[in-house]
Scaffold this motif. Structure first.
Motif, short mmCIF file in Angstrom:
data_model
loop_
_atom_site.label_atom_id
_atom_site.label_comp_id
_atom_site.label_asym_id
_atom_site.label_seq_id
_atom_site.Cartn_x
_atom_site.Cartn_y
_atom_site.Cartn_z
N PHE A 153 37.84 20.92 23.16
CA PHE A 153 37.31 20.06 24.22
C PHE A 153 36.26 20.86 24.98
O PHE A 153 36.57 21.68 25.84
N ASN A 154 35.00 20.67 24.61
CA ASN A 154 33.86 21.32 25.24
C ASN A 154 34.00 22.85 25.33
O ASN A 154 33.76 23.44 26.39
N PRO A 155 34.37 23.51 24.21
CA PRO A 155 34.43 24.98 24.26
C PRO A 155 33.01 25.56 24.20
O PRO A 155 32.07 24.90 23.73
N PRO A 156 32.81 26.81 24.63
CA PRO A 156 31.47 27.39 24.64
C PRO A 156 30.86 27.59 23.25
O PRO A 156 29.65 27.66 23.11
N ASN A 157 31.70 27.69 22.23
CA ASN A 157 31.19 27.96 20.87
C ASN A 157 31.14 26.70 20.00
O ASN A 157 31.09 26.80 18.77
N PHE A 158 31.13 25.53 20.61
CA PHE A 158 31.23 24.29 19.84
C PHE A 158 30.09 24.17 18.84
O PHE A 158 30.31 23.78 17.67
N ASP A 159 28.86 24.46 19.25
CA ASP A 159 27.69 24.29 18.37
C ASP A 159 27.68 25.25 17.18
O ASP A 159 26.94 25.04 16.23
N GLU A 160 28.50 26.31 17.24
CA GLU A 160 28.56 27.25 16.12
C GLU A 160 29.33 26.67 14.94
O GLU A 160 29.16 27.11 13.81
N THR A 161 30.18 25.70 15.22
CA THR A 161 31.02 25.11 14.16
C THR A 161 30.71 23.65 13.89
O THR A 161 31.29 23.07 12.98
N ILE A 221 29.31 15.92 27.06
CA ILE A 221 30.04 17.09 26.56
C ILE A 221 30.69 16.75 25.21
O ILE A 221 31.11 15.61 24.98
N PRO A 222 30.78 17.72 24.30
CA PRO A 222 31.36 17.46 22.98
C PRO A 222 32.86 17.70 22.95
O PRO A 222 33.40 18.50 23.74
N LEU A 223 33.52 17.04 22.04
CA LEU A 223 34.94 17.27 21.82
C LEU A 223 35.29 16.85 20.40
O LEU A 223 34.61 16.01 19.80
N ASP A 224 36.34 17.44 19.86
CA ASP A 224 36.75 17.15 18.49
C ASP A 224 38.26 16.98 18.45
O ASP A 224 39.01 17.95 18.30
N ALA A 225 38.72 15.75 18.62
CA ALA A 225 40.15 15.48 18.64
C ALA A 225 40.80 15.72 17.29
O ALA A 225 42.00 16.01 17.21
N THR A 226 40.03 15.61 16.20
CA THR A 226 40.59 15.86 14.86
C THR A 226 41.07 17.30 14.74
O THR A 226 42.07 17.57 14.06
#
Length: 382
Positions: free
Chosen positions: A369-377, A356-361
């Motif tokens: 933290f693993n939102p459904p629209n992660f790949d859009e950004t 699962i993806p996450l972006d602490a920055t």
């Protein structure tokens, strides 16, 4: 074929080197074809035949040896604890890359097999000399034949083209290994951006390594991009392999109340997202002046600031200290103004086997933290 011709006509370093190889081989072939010596032309044909046979055999051997090599490396290769020097980092990047990445392992086995076959083939040439002399009676090697005709020159050029194509394929395989092991090395970025290099990766890997990638999905390009991205990420895994005691202690403290991998990953995300400040001065120095300050996860942990790659590297280190599988991902992130810019984030493996993806920055700007629209950004680099 049209795609390769178009890529060759773009004046960038890889295309120029390949063109020089092809041109040199064509000239060599035309000279042999017009030399007037039957023996010279025969052995030029002999060498071209060996190139074709050895390339084919090297590909088959690499494919056959790859599973056994993977098992052997998996049983024996472990990265030692402690800080690694530059040469040690390169060595373990090579070993773990061969262990984990199909394309890199195939490329290295292909080159090793090819050069071993070339060495073995050198012992066949004296036998070919004996065979030629017995068939032709030409023991001094200078029996003359009609020379200089257009047909003989054309035949020599055609054989030379085979030589050039073989040499170019070996060169491109060597370049793939170089940029895989030293992604930040001299000329690596220029090699990756070469249209010819891209065409070779997409269109030559399929007939050579297609069977090895069959389980990666129907689209070869996607498989190549995903594997190449993982190879680039290995650089940070090797550099940051050693986990300092204070970072390990902090990671265990942050995750001590969590029982699942996802719970631990989320706890670390929240901790870094609220404690590591974005280093705007470092970012401006790079964007406006081209000055890059490399920093270790230890520096980020102690000073509590860094840019995206610094936060991502520290997250991966703390995740591993907490018993999680995590990796740094590089690519492009939305800039909030309709565009994208260079960015880094993480992926972590949870209990059901998903990454699962996450972006602490970006944690301070919302839930990343693993939102459904992660790949859009976030767009993975390749």
């Amino acid at each position: 074929m049209t795609h390769f011709v178009q890529a060759l006509t773009q004046w960038e370093p890889v295309a120029v080197v390949v063109l020089l190889l092809l041109l040199g081989s064509l000239v060599q072939g035309m000279r042999r074809g017009a030399s007037g010596s039957a023996k010279r032309l025969f052995f030029f044909i002999w060498e071209a035949l060996l190139v074709v046979v050895f390339l084919f055999a090297a590909a088959r051997l690499a494919a056959a040896w790859s599973p056994a090599a993977q098992r052997w490396l998996a049983a024996r290769v472990t990265v030692p604890e402690g800080e690694l020097g530059a040469l040690a980092q390169l060595w373990y990047t090579l070993l773990t890359g061969m262990r984990d990445f199909t394309l890199l392992r195939f490329g290295i086995l292909f080159l090793v097999s090819y050069w071993l076959l070339r060495f073995a083939g050198s012992f066949l040439t004296p036998l070919a000399h004996i065979l030629f002399e017995r068939l032709t009676g030409d023991r001094d090697g200078e029996e003359e034949r009609p020379a200089g005709s257009l047909a003989s020159r054309a035949a020599g050029a055609l054989i030379g083209a085979v030589h050039g194509a073989g040499r170019s394929l070996v060169l491109l395989a060597a370049l793939f290994i170089y940029v895989s092991l030293v992604p930040g090395g001299p000329l690596a970025e220029g090699i990756r951006s070469s249209p010819l290099y891209g065409e070779a990766s997409e269109r030559l890997l399929q007939p050579v390594a297609g069977s090895m990638l069959a389980d990666r999905g129907p689209v070869l390009t996607k498989a190549v991009e995903e594997e190449f991205q993982r190879i680039l990420q290995r650089k940070y895994e090797i550099i940051d392999y050693n986990i300092p005691d204070d970072i390990a202690a902090a990671a265990l403290q942050v995750t001590k109340d969590e029982r699942t991998a996802e719970g631990k990953a989320k706890a670390l995300y929240n901790w870094l997202g609220t404690r590591i400040a974005y280093d705007w001065e470092k970012a401006r120095n790079y964007e406006e002046r081209g000055i890059w300050k490399e920093q270790t996860p230890q520096y980020t942990f102690e000073h509590r600031k860094g840019v995206c790659i610094d936060t991502a590297r520290l997250y991966a280190l703390m995740a591993r200290a907490a018993g999680l599988e995590a990796r740094v991902v590089t690519g492009l992130g939305a800039d909030g103004q309709g565009g994208f810019g260079p960015h880094a984030w993480n992926e972590v493996k949870v209990d059901d086997g998903r990454w699962i993806p996450l972006d602490a920055t970006w944690a301070s700007s919302g839930n990343w933290f693993n939102p459904p629209n992660f790949d859009e950004t976030h767009i993975r680099g390749a």
